[in-house]
Design an enzyme around this catalytic site. Structure first.
Site, PDB file in Angstrom:
ATOM      1  N   HIS A  70       0.838  -1.207   0.000  1.00  0.00           N
ATOM      2  CA  HIS A  70       0.000   0.000   0.000  1.00  0.00           C
ATOM      3  C   HIS A  70       0.874   1.259   0.000  1.00  0.00           C
ATOM      4  O   HIS A  70       0.587   2.229  -0.707  1.00  0.00           O
ATOM      5  CB  HIS A  70      -0.896   0.027   1.240  1.00  0.00           C
ATOM      6  CG  HIS A  70      -1.835  -1.138   1.368  1.00  0.00           C
ATOM      7  ND1 HIS A  70      -1.644  -2.145   2.290  1.00  0.00           N
ATOM      8  CD2 HIS A  70      -2.972  -1.463   0.706  1.00  0.00           C
ATOM      9  CE1 HIS A  70      -2.624  -3.031   2.192  1.00  0.00           C
ATOM     10  NE2 HIS A  70      -3.446  -2.657   1.236  1.00  0.00           N
ATOM     11  N   GLN A 114      -8.391  -7.619 -10.751  1.00  0.00           N
ATOM     12  CA  GLN A 114      -9.089  -6.423 -10.266  1.00  0.00           C
ATOM     13  C   GLN A 114      -8.640  -5.195 -11.052  1.00  0.00           C
ATOM     14  O   GLN A 114      -9.464  -4.378 -11.487  1.00  0.00           O
ATOM     15  CB  GLN A 114      -8.777  -6.251  -8.772  1.00  0.00           C
ATOM     16  CG  GLN A 114      -9.112  -4.898  -8.196  1.00  0.00           C
ATOM     17  CD  GLN A 114      -8.873  -4.847  -6.700  1.00  0.00           C
ATOM     18  OE1 GLN A 114      -9.623  -5.430  -5.941  1.00  0.00           O
ATOM     19  NE2 GLN A 114      -7.832  -4.165  -6.266  1.00  0.00           N
TER      20      GLN A 114
HETATM   21  P1  AMP Z   1      -6.359  -4.192  -0.400  1.00  0.00           P
HETATM   22  O1  AMP Z   1      -6.194  -3.370   0.857  1.00  0.00           O
HETATM   23  O2  AMP Z   1      -5.884  -5.585  -0.251  1.00  0.00           O
HETATM   24  O3  AMP Z   1      -7.736  -4.054  -0.994  1.00  0.00           O
HETATM   25  O4  AMP Z   1      -5.371  -3.547  -1.460  1.00  0.00           O
HETATM   26  C1  AMP Z   1      -5.444  -2.186  -1.793  1.00  0.00           C
HETATM   27  C2  AMP Z   1      -4.542  -1.921  -2.975  1.00  0.00           C
HETATM   28  O5  AMP Z   1      -3.198  -2.269  -2.650  1.00  0.00           O
HETATM   29  C3  AMP Z   1      -4.929  -2.763  -4.202  1.00  0.00           C
HETATM   30  O6  AMP Z   1      -4.826  -1.956  -5.361  1.00  0.00           O
HETATM   31  C4  AMP Z   1      -3.890  -3.844  -4.187  1.00  0.00           C
HETATM   32  O7  AMP Z   1      -3.623  -4.392  -5.474  1.00  0.00           O
HETATM   33  C5  AMP Z   1      -2.684  -3.096  -3.653  1.00  0.00           C
HETATM   34  N1  AMP Z   1      -1.705  -4.059  -3.094  1.00  0.00           N
HETATM   35  C6  AMP Z   1      -1.936  -5.012  -2.170  1.00  0.00           C
HETATM   36  N2  AMP Z   1      -0.824  -5.743  -1.957  1.00  0.00           N
HETATM   37  C7  AMP Z   1       0.131  -5.248  -2.782  1.00  0.00           C
HETATM   38  C8  AMP Z   1       1.505  -5.580  -3.047  1.00  0.00           C
HETATM   39  N3  AMP Z   1       2.127  -6.581  -2.421  1.00  0.00           N
HETATM   40  N4  AMP Z   1       2.165  -4.845  -3.966  1.00  0.00           N
HETATM   41  C9  AMP Z   1       1.553  -3.829  -4.626  1.00  0.00           C
HETATM   42  N5  AMP Z   1       0.267  -3.457  -4.417  1.00  0.00           N
HETATM   43  C10 AMP Z   1      -0.429  -4.157  -3.510  1.00  0.00           C
END
Ligand code: AMP
Length: 285
Positions: free
Chosen positions: A39, A155
């Site tokens: 994030h 997504q």
């Molecule tokens: P989430 O809180 O899991 O809904 O993720 C929020 C955003 O963070 C989404 O766009 C995810 O794709 C991105 N995200 C989550 N994990 C990672 C990661 N390891 N590397 C890059 N982006 C991430």
């Protein structure tokens, strides 16, 4: 400096309108909280391009299935706000579910076909929930740019399609996957893993790397590559393959022979914890 924290739509809109009035570009990072370096990388990308960065923290009930982890999803809100403060976030939008889905709520967004394959096949209704909440958040925040992770490749692809199809005035940025040193992609769900499971969870990255190398040395058969991944997962204690798929990046349809922009995607269960990872390849004929 601490970010402004809002929970209501009107206050959020007002703060953002003021920033726009000052000529600032608005960058938006939607999240479900339990923030980590993945994030943070999106926030940094937003900060590099935008004078006013908004992070939403909302565990969206509409994207969880009835047997999934909605109730136990981690919600370390204070820690999340600290990360946002350290990264220079201007506003954290943290609504209650009733703010987003008031009684009598009726509307859902569907991105046909793209929502049905890969994770959509294992998690019916999931991407309808994602597309709906992201459209609502876009309408509330009205960002100039929005930042998503390649970690959730399907997504990202589906939301890009939604932005195109619905003429949404937002520029999408898809940012690289952030990993632990041993290759495991960062995820808020990694905290569910036992020490033993955590050790074996590198199988996703190892399988993707193996497939990437085979493609680099000329392998073009999707079935052969999928078999390699399936064998690696089958040989890993505690791991159970949900899917290993090789699809066209635009259509997300399965390929027999690799060509063009190809998404290699994996989903693996460790107990009840489902981990996903992927790599995007440019395959020359
Ligand atoms: P989430 O809180 O899991 O809904 O993720 C929020 C955003 O963070 C989404 O766009 C995810 O794709 C991105 N995200 C989550 N994990 C990672 C990661 N390891 N590397 C890059 N982006 C991430």
């Amino acid at each position: 400096m601490s970010p402004l924290i809002t929970t209501a739509v009107a206050a959020t809109r007002e703060a953002i309108a003021q920033a726009k009035g000052r000529g600032l570009r608005v960058g938006f990072v939607p999240t479900m909280g339990a923030l980590h370096e993945g994030h943070a990388s999106l926030i940094r990308a937003a900060r590099a391009e935008c004078g006013f960065v908004v992070v939403s923290i909302f565990v969206n009930p509409a994207q969880f299935g009835p047997t999934e982890d909605l109730a136990r999803y981690p919600r370390p809100f204070e820690k999340d706000v600290m990360l946002c403060a350290n990264e220079g976030v201007a506003l954290v939008f943290h609504p209650n579910p009733t703010v987003i889905y008031p009684p009598g709520y009726k509307t859902v967004v569907e991105v046909r076909e793209l929502q049905e394959v890969l994770c959509g096949a294992s998690r019916p209704g999931h991407f309808g929930g994602v597309a709906t909440v992201v459209l609502k958040l876009f309408n509330i925040v009205q960002p100039d740019l929005a930042y998503f992770g390649q970690k959730d490749a399907q997504q990202a692809r589906l939301l890009e399609q939604m932005v195109l199809d619905l003429n949404l005035p937002v520029t999408m940025r898809i940012c690289p996957i952030i990993r632990e040193e041993d290759g495991l992609a960062l995820s808020s769900r990694n905290v569910y893993l036992s020490a033993e499971e955590r050790k074996h969870a590198t199988v996703l990255y190892r399988a993707l790397e193996e497939m990437r190398q085979r493609v680099a040395s000329g392998e073009r058969s999707a079935a052969a590559l999928v078999r390699i991944a399936a064998d690696l997962v089958a040989g890993t204690p505690g791991a159970r393959l949900d899917y290993a798929s090789i699809v066209d990046w635009q259509t997300l349809r399965p390929l027999d022979v690799l060509s063009g922009q190809v998404l290699v995607a994996l989903a693996v269960y460790f107990g009840a914890t489902r981990l996903i990872d992927n790599v995007l390849l440019e395959v020359k004929d």
